[in-house]
Design an enzyme around this catalytic site. Structure first.
Site, short mmCIF file in Angstrom:
data_model
loop_
_atom_site.label_atom_id
_atom_site.label_comp_id
_atom_site.label_asym_id
_atom_site.label_seq_id
_atom_site.Cartn_x
_atom_site.Cartn_y
_atom_site.Cartn_z
N ASP A 77 -10.54 18.11 16.57
CA ASP A 77 -10.83 16.69 17.02
C ASP A 77 -11.40 16.28 18.27
O ASP A 77 -11.10 17.17 19.26
CB ASP A 77 -9.83 15.68 16.45
CG ASP A 77 -8.26 16.23 16.98
OD1 ASP A 77 -8.54 17.00 17.85
OD2 ASP A 77 -7.18 15.82 16.25
N ASN A 123 3.95 10.58 12.78
CA ASN A 123 3.79 10.20 11.41
C ASN A 123 3.14 11.09 10.51
O ASN A 123 2.53 10.78 9.14
CB ASN A 123 2.79 8.75 11.47
CG ASN A 123 1.26 9.23 11.85
OD1 ASN A 123 1.01 10.42 12.13
ND2 ASN A 123 0.36 8.10 12.04
N HIS A 128 0.57 13.25 10.72
CA HIS A 128 -0.77 13.62 10.73
C HIS A 128 -1.03 14.91 11.35
O HIS A 128 -0.44 15.43 12.08
CB HIS A 128 -1.66 12.40 11.62
CG HIS A 128 -1.85 12.47 13.15
ND1 HIS A 128 -1.24 11.42 13.82
CD2 HIS A 128 -1.89 13.45 14.14
CE1 HIS A 128 -1.32 11.90 15.07
NE2 HIS A 128 -1.74 12.94 15.30
N GLU A 171 -4.90 10.65 9.60
CA GLU A 171 -3.64 9.67 9.61
C GLU A 171 -3.34 9.43 8.27
O GLU A 171 -3.96 9.81 7.39
CB GLU A 171 -4.17 8.35 10.45
CG GLU A 171 -4.62 8.51 11.59
CD GLU A 171 -3.47 8.45 12.65
OE1 GLU A 171 -2.31 9.08 12.20
OE2 GLU A 171 -3.45 8.00 13.82
C1 GLP Z 1 -2.77 14.28 18.63
C2 GLP Z 1 -3.67 15.50 17.98
C3 GLP Z 1 -2.99 16.32 16.92
C4 GLP Z 1 -1.69 16.76 17.42
C5 GLP Z 1 -0.86 15.50 17.82
C6 GLP Z 1 0.60 15.88 18.37
O1 GLP Z 1 -2.74 13.22 17.63
N1 GLP Z 1 -4.91 15.00 17.41
O2 GLP Z 1 -3.75 17.40 16.86
O3 GLP Z 1 -1.00 17.76 16.96
O4 GLP Z 1 -1.35 14.87 18.89
O5 GLP Z 1 0.61 15.84 19.49
P1 GLP Z 1 1.73 16.64 20.72
O6 GLP Z 1 1.62 18.03 20.26
O7 GLP Z 1 1.54 16.13 21.90
O8 GLP Z 1 3.02 16.11 19.96
#
Ligand code: GLP
Length: 242
Positions: A67, A134, A136, A141
């Site tokens: 993404d 959440n 995702h 989402e």
């Molecule tokens: C963002 C990314 C996800 C990732 C998520 C969790 O939303 N788009 O790919 O898994 O963050 O982030 P973190 O690893 O900082 O908890």
């Protein structure tokens, strides 16, 4: 689904590193699906260290990221393209032409169509995932359909808040409200998937992913129907499991 419970973040990263190293050694021309966020940082550090000390080569590897934020170009320190260059690609021998992060600037509809075509032409061998609090995956989402492909998505306020806590200097107003994300169908098309989750704030999402019903309310739960998923969790992320 294979579940590996470990004590802490470093051990989780080391387990994921074993899978990635094995993939690259046994198939040097692997196509990797990569992720951003704070979770993969240690894994990427381990890949860099291994490349520097053992010479593990990424010359024939191709990568596709999940993404990108809409409106940020690769020079922006908060963009995922910058994150990948800074945290991995600049420190290994990968050909930058073989690295792909969706572009969040310019003609978004064309960028999305091009990305979907590239994913069709380059089936992912091993996909790395983190998970949002959440549920995702990528930026898919709650509410995202199982057959979704790369598209323009609106970020939930909880995701914007989560991501401002660790990035964007804590300023929620700086977090873009939209992103381009690979869809669930693109993720499920990978031959093998590894998801890493650490910390108490992931416990509810991990419980639904592992013990809940498959539902778009927790997009990660769609992984239940994939034949080769490994979920690596630390004690805190596992704390809500039965
Ligand atoms: C963002 C990314 C996800 C990732 C998520 C969790 O939303 N788009 O790919 O898994 O963050 O982030 P973190 O690893 O900082 O908890």
């Amino acid at each position: 689904m294979k579940i590996i419970k470990v004590d802490n973040y470093n051990e989780a990263s080391a387990k994921a590193f074993e899978v990635f190293k094995n993939q690259i050694i046994t198939q040097p021309e692997s196509i990797l699906g990569l992720a951003t966020g704070s979770t993969p940082r240690k894994l990427y550090e381990m890949m860099i260290e291994d490349h520097q000390t053992n010479g593990t080569s990424y010359k024939q590897v191709k990568t596709f990221n999940l993404d990108e934020y809409v409106g940020l170009d690769g020079a922006d320190e908060q963009s995922y393209e910058y994150f990948m260059n800074h945290n991995l690609f600049d420190h290994i021998d990968i050909d930058k032409q073989n690295t792909h992060v969706p572009s969040g600037i310019g003609d978004i509809a064309k960028n999305i169509a091009d990305y979907n075509q590239m994913l069709k032409d380059n089936p992912i061998d091993l996909q790395l995932l983190g998970i949002g609090s959440n549920g995702h995956i990528g930026f898919n989402e709650p509410g995202t359909a199982k057959d979704s492909v790369t598209s323009l998505v609106d970020l939930k306020q909880s995701t914007i808040d989560d991501n401002a806590r660790l990035f964007f200097g804590g300023d929620v107003t700086k977090v873009p409200t939209q992103a381009i994300s690979m869809g669930i169908a693109n993720i499920l098309a990978a031959k093998k998937i590894v998801l890493i989750a650490c910390g108490q704030n992931k416990a509810d999402a991990i419980k639904t992913l592992i013990e809940g019903k498959e539902s778009s309310e927790c997009p990660a739960s769609f992984l239940q129907s994939h034949p080769d998923v490994t979920v690596i969790i630390d004690k805190e992320a596992a704390s809500a499991l039965k």
